[in-house]
Design a protein around this motif. Structure first.
Motif, short mmCIF file in Angstrom:
data_model
loop_
_atom_site.label_atom_id
_atom_site.label_comp_id
_atom_site.label_asym_id
_atom_site.label_seq_id
_atom_site.Cartn_x
_atom_site.Cartn_y
_atom_site.Cartn_z
N GLY A 117 0.79 -1.23 0.00
CA GLY A 117 0.00 0.00 0.00
C GLY A 117 0.81 1.27 0.00
N ALA A 118 2.13 1.19 -0.19
CA ALA A 118 2.98 2.38 -0.17
C ALA A 118 2.58 3.37 -1.25
CB ALA A 118 4.45 1.98 -0.35
N TYR A 119 2.76 4.65 -0.95
CA TYR A 119 2.60 5.67 -1.98
C TYR A 119 3.77 5.57 -2.96
CZ TYR A 119 -0.94 7.94 0.98
OH TYR A 119 -2.06 8.22 1.72
N ILE A 120 3.61 6.17 -4.12
CA ILE A 120 4.61 6.06 -5.18
C ILE A 120 5.96 6.62 -4.74
CG2 ILE A 120 5.21 6.95 -7.47
CD1 ILE A 120 2.23 6.66 -8.21
N PHE A 121 5.97 7.78 -4.11
CA PHE A 121 7.25 8.37 -3.70
C PHE A 121 7.90 7.55 -2.60
CE2 PHE A 121 4.94 9.99 -0.11
CZ PHE A 121 5.88 10.30 0.86
N GLN A 122 7.08 6.85 -1.78
CA GLN A 122 7.65 6.01 -0.74
C GLN A 122 8.33 4.78 -1.34
OE1 GLN A 122 4.11 5.38 1.63
NE2 GLN A 122 4.72 6.96 3.12
N GLU A 123 7.66 4.14 -2.29
CA GLU A 123 8.30 3.00 -2.93
C GLU A 123 9.63 3.40 -3.56
OE1 GLU A 123 7.91 -0.36 -6.45
OE2 GLU A 123 6.52 1.33 -6.43
N LEU A 124 9.63 4.52 -4.27
CA LEU A 124 10.85 4.96 -4.96
C LEU A 124 11.93 5.35 -3.96
CD1 LEU A 124 12.52 5.65 -7.36
CD2 LEU A 124 11.25 7.80 -7.62
N GLY A 125 11.58 6.13 -2.96
CA GLY A 125 12.58 6.57 -1.98
C GLY A 125 13.22 5.41 -1.25
N TYR A 126 12.40 4.45 -0.84
CA TYR A 126 12.94 3.28 -0.13
C TYR A 126 13.70 2.36 -1.08
CZ TYR A 126 10.15 4.63 3.94
OH TYR A 126 9.63 5.29 5.02
N ALA A 127 13.26 2.27 -2.33
CA ALA A 127 13.98 1.45 -3.30
C ALA A 127 15.39 1.99 -3.53
CB ALA A 127 13.22 1.39 -4.63
N LEU A 128 15.51 3.30 -3.63
CA LEU A 128 16.83 3.91 -3.80
C LEU A 128 17.72 3.65 -2.59
CD1 LEU A 128 15.68 7.34 -5.29
CD2 LEU A 128 16.78 5.47 -6.54
N SER A 129 17.13 3.75 -1.41
CA SER A 129 17.89 3.49 -0.19
C SER A 129 18.30 2.03 -0.10
CB SER A 129 17.04 3.88 1.03
OG SER A 129 17.77 3.72 2.22
N TRP A 130 17.41 1.15 -0.52
CA TRP A 130 17.70 -0.29 -0.56
C TRP A 130 18.88 -0.58 -1.49
CZ3 TRP A 130 12.92 -4.03 -0.75
CH2 TRP A 130 13.33 -5.36 -0.63
#
Length: 616
Positions: A219-232
């Motif tokens: 259920g993450a928002y789009i910017f959350q998925e992207l921000g966490y993916a980059l950090s990952w």
């Protein structure tokens, strides 16, 4: 001498943004422009109703071509992508047979789940598959990733295919803390280092996974998925360079498996922003341009899939697939429409494949590179999403990095809060799921078709020692409404809702339609009619039909007289509801009327309350 031709638009004076805005405000007749036409996204920025060339004239995203750093316009000079299908099978033999079958039907990428690893497993699974033409991807328990890699590399060497092979092993030790709330039981850096050493002979084998699709499906928002993916991804770079490995080699082994929601333009912009930001992150570790290229596999959403009116899932996944294709991803998996309630069958898998073929063979999206490039709207969205995702990325880095934030449950808490907010928005119809919380098919019964529990987390069953508080949520957006409606199906008697329509024709029809949609979301039987001359006639007709709920549908002006009269005549023989929020509500409450439904109602909570009364 040839006559000079005038250009048509040169005959018209230029129109400034302020002139356009002034015209719009005049048409709004005094209504505030920002309140009426500007909307605030879940990503934290405003979207304007119109964009012009001046909005993008200073954007750096326009300074590169497809295939050029920072790859906002794509990492390749064509737009073809691998059409991937997950091979669901109970044995290596069955998996091989199914793989060979779908390869004759246009699939160019396979996804195998390896649960039993023997010397013969890979040989049987890959028998007769042309590894020069087909991308092959494996998912297994992270603790067995090195063993799988060893066997795969040995198999490829034995068959002379190590140079031609393209694919991945989904090594994701972060799955355990994300889905189970407990740290991975092993030294991640040590396992990853050994894994990278094993796969050196196979250049195009990706093994370090960034499975941000897990966040999207939670259920993450789009910017959350992207921000966490980059950090990952940055966590992999930091961890492995600290272990002494070359940054370029590490980056070239990372594969991003990202989700795609139905927010069409935002998702398209997300992938463009992702490539740009990832290239800049990798550039801090190496000057190798090839290493800065992001490898992205897109998977359509499971979070917004529904059990009821399941064929609407096809519309959702089609727009999602199109977003990913236009954004220039490397491969796509379309999740079959029946995934929420059963193991996908041959028909649903065929349709899922065809959704991609439609975009390739009929729409030719594989022939056009970055068609959104230069779009005032998409370019602005790309930069706006990049800005919000980058802020989140920096926040995670400041707090110790992705691994630390996952192990202490902070990222899971953020996504859980977002998921709860989205469930509330679905309950209040701020987020629409067609066929579930809006325009339901009231004649559909879903219980007989459900063959699974609908869990789509992709992990093993929950085990002893799990910490649910620190785990990602796994419920789909529609799950609350589905539970409500399944309870209605299981009840001994299906409640009947009677529309008592009277008075102003336009208002009674509109409110009857609204109320039909409202109560239909619980699976109640709806009884509509053409209207009555008196409330007594309507109540009598409702009682004759055995109604459990009577909904008065009329105009606000008429409610002051009609509602008390109908309520008194009904005399508690059924639940009484007024459709709307009339100015006389306080007066109606004073005579004992407590049930009102309108656009501000929490549909889910209201229907839960009715279920408690009616399903006894």
């Amino acid at each position: 001498m040839a006559e000079k031709k005038e250009k048509l638009f040169d005959q018209f004076p230029p129109v400034s943004t302020q002139e356009w805005k002034a015209k719009v405000e005049a048409d709004l007749k005094g209504a505030p422009f920002d309140k009426k036409l500007v909307w605030r996204t879940n990503e934290g920025f405003d979207v304007q109703p119109m964009y012009r060339a001046e909005d993008i004239e200073n954007l750096s995203t326009l300074n590169s071509l497809p295939g050029e750093y920072p790859f906002v316009r794509g990492t390749k000079t064509d737009n073809d992508w691998f059409t991937r299908q997950e091979i669901l099978a109970d044995s290596a033999e069955e998996a091989n047979a199914k793989a060979l079958d779908v390869l004759t039907k246009g699939v160019t990428s396979l996804g195998f789940k390896v649960t039993e690893l023997t010397d013969e497993t890979l040989a049987v699974m890959l028998k007769d598959i042309d590894l020069e033409k087909v991308e092959v991807n494996f998912t297994c328990c992270p603790r067995h990733a090195v063993e799988l890699a060893e066997k795969l590399v040995a198999y490829l060497k034995q068959n002379g295919k190590e140079a031609q092979f393209k694919g991945s092993i989904d090594f994701n030790p972060f799955r355990k803390p994300l889905l189970h709330g407990v740290p991975f039981p092993g030294d991640i850096a040590e396992i990853a280092k050994k894994l990278l050493e094993v796969v050196k002979p196979v250049k195009n084998l990706k093994v370090l996974s960034v499975d941000s699709v897990m966040l999207s499906d939670a259920g993450a928002y789009i910017f959350q998925e992207l921000g966490y993916a980059l950090s990952w991804g940055a966590q992999w770079l930091t961890m492995m360079t600290d272990a002494g490995l070359d940054a370029s080699e590490i980056a070239e082994r990372i594969k991003f498996n990202m989700g795609v929601s139905s927010n069409y333009f935002m998702e398209l912009a997300k992938f463009r922003a992702a490539r740009m930001l990832w290239a800049q992150i990798v550039r801090q570790y190496t000057d190798n341009n090839d290493a800065c290229k992001m490898s992205v596999h897109a998977i359509t959403s499971k979070f917004n899939q529904t059990i009821y009116d399941a064929h609407v899932n096809l519309l959702r996944s089609q727009t999602e697939c199109m977003s990913a294709a236009l954004a220039g991803v490397d491969s796509i998996t379309v999740v079959p429409f029946d995934t929420p309630y059963e193991k996908p069958d041959d028909f649903s898998e065929r349709i899922a494949r065809n959704q991609q073929f439609l975009l390739k063979e009929e729409s030719h999206l594989d022939k056009v590179v970055d068609p959104a490039g230069g779009s005032y709207y998409v370019e602005t969205l790309t930069v706006s999403i990049a800005h919000e995702a980058w802020k989140l990325f920096l926040e995670v880095e400041d707090n110790g990095g992705f691994l630390q934030e996952v192990n202490n449950g902070e990222i899971q808490k953020v996504i859980k809060a977002t998921s709860e907010k989205r469930h509330t928005d679905v309950a209040r119809r701020k987020e629409i799921l067609l066929g579930t919380n809006q325009y339901p098919n009231i004649n559909e019964f879903a219980a007989p078709k459900i063959k699974t529990n609908g869990c789509s987390c992709g992990c093993a069953h929950k085990s002893e020692g799990d910490n649910a508080e620190n785990a990602l949520p796994t419920t789909r957006a529609a799950s609350d409404f589905e539970a409500l409606r399944l309870a209605t199906e299981a009840a001994a008697k299906r409640p009947k809702v009677f529309m008592l329509t009277i008075g102003n024709l336009a208002m009674r029809l509109a409110r009857a339609q609204f109320s039909t949609n409202f109560f239909g979301c619980a699976g109640y039987e709806i009884i509509d009619n053409l209207g009555f001359d008196t409330v007594e006639q309507g109540v009598d007709a409702a009682m004759e039909k055995g109604a459990d709920v009577v909904v008065l549908c009329s105009s606000d002006d008429e409610y002051a007289e009609l509602a008390p009269k109908a309520f008194k005549y009904l005399d508690g023989r059924a639940e009484f509801v007024v459709a709307g929020a009339p100015a006389c509500s306080d007066d109606l409450k004073a005579v004992g009327i407590t049930n009102f439904i309108n656009v501000r109602s929490n549909v889910l909570d209201t229907l839960k309350a009715f279920n408690e009364k009616l399903l006894k």
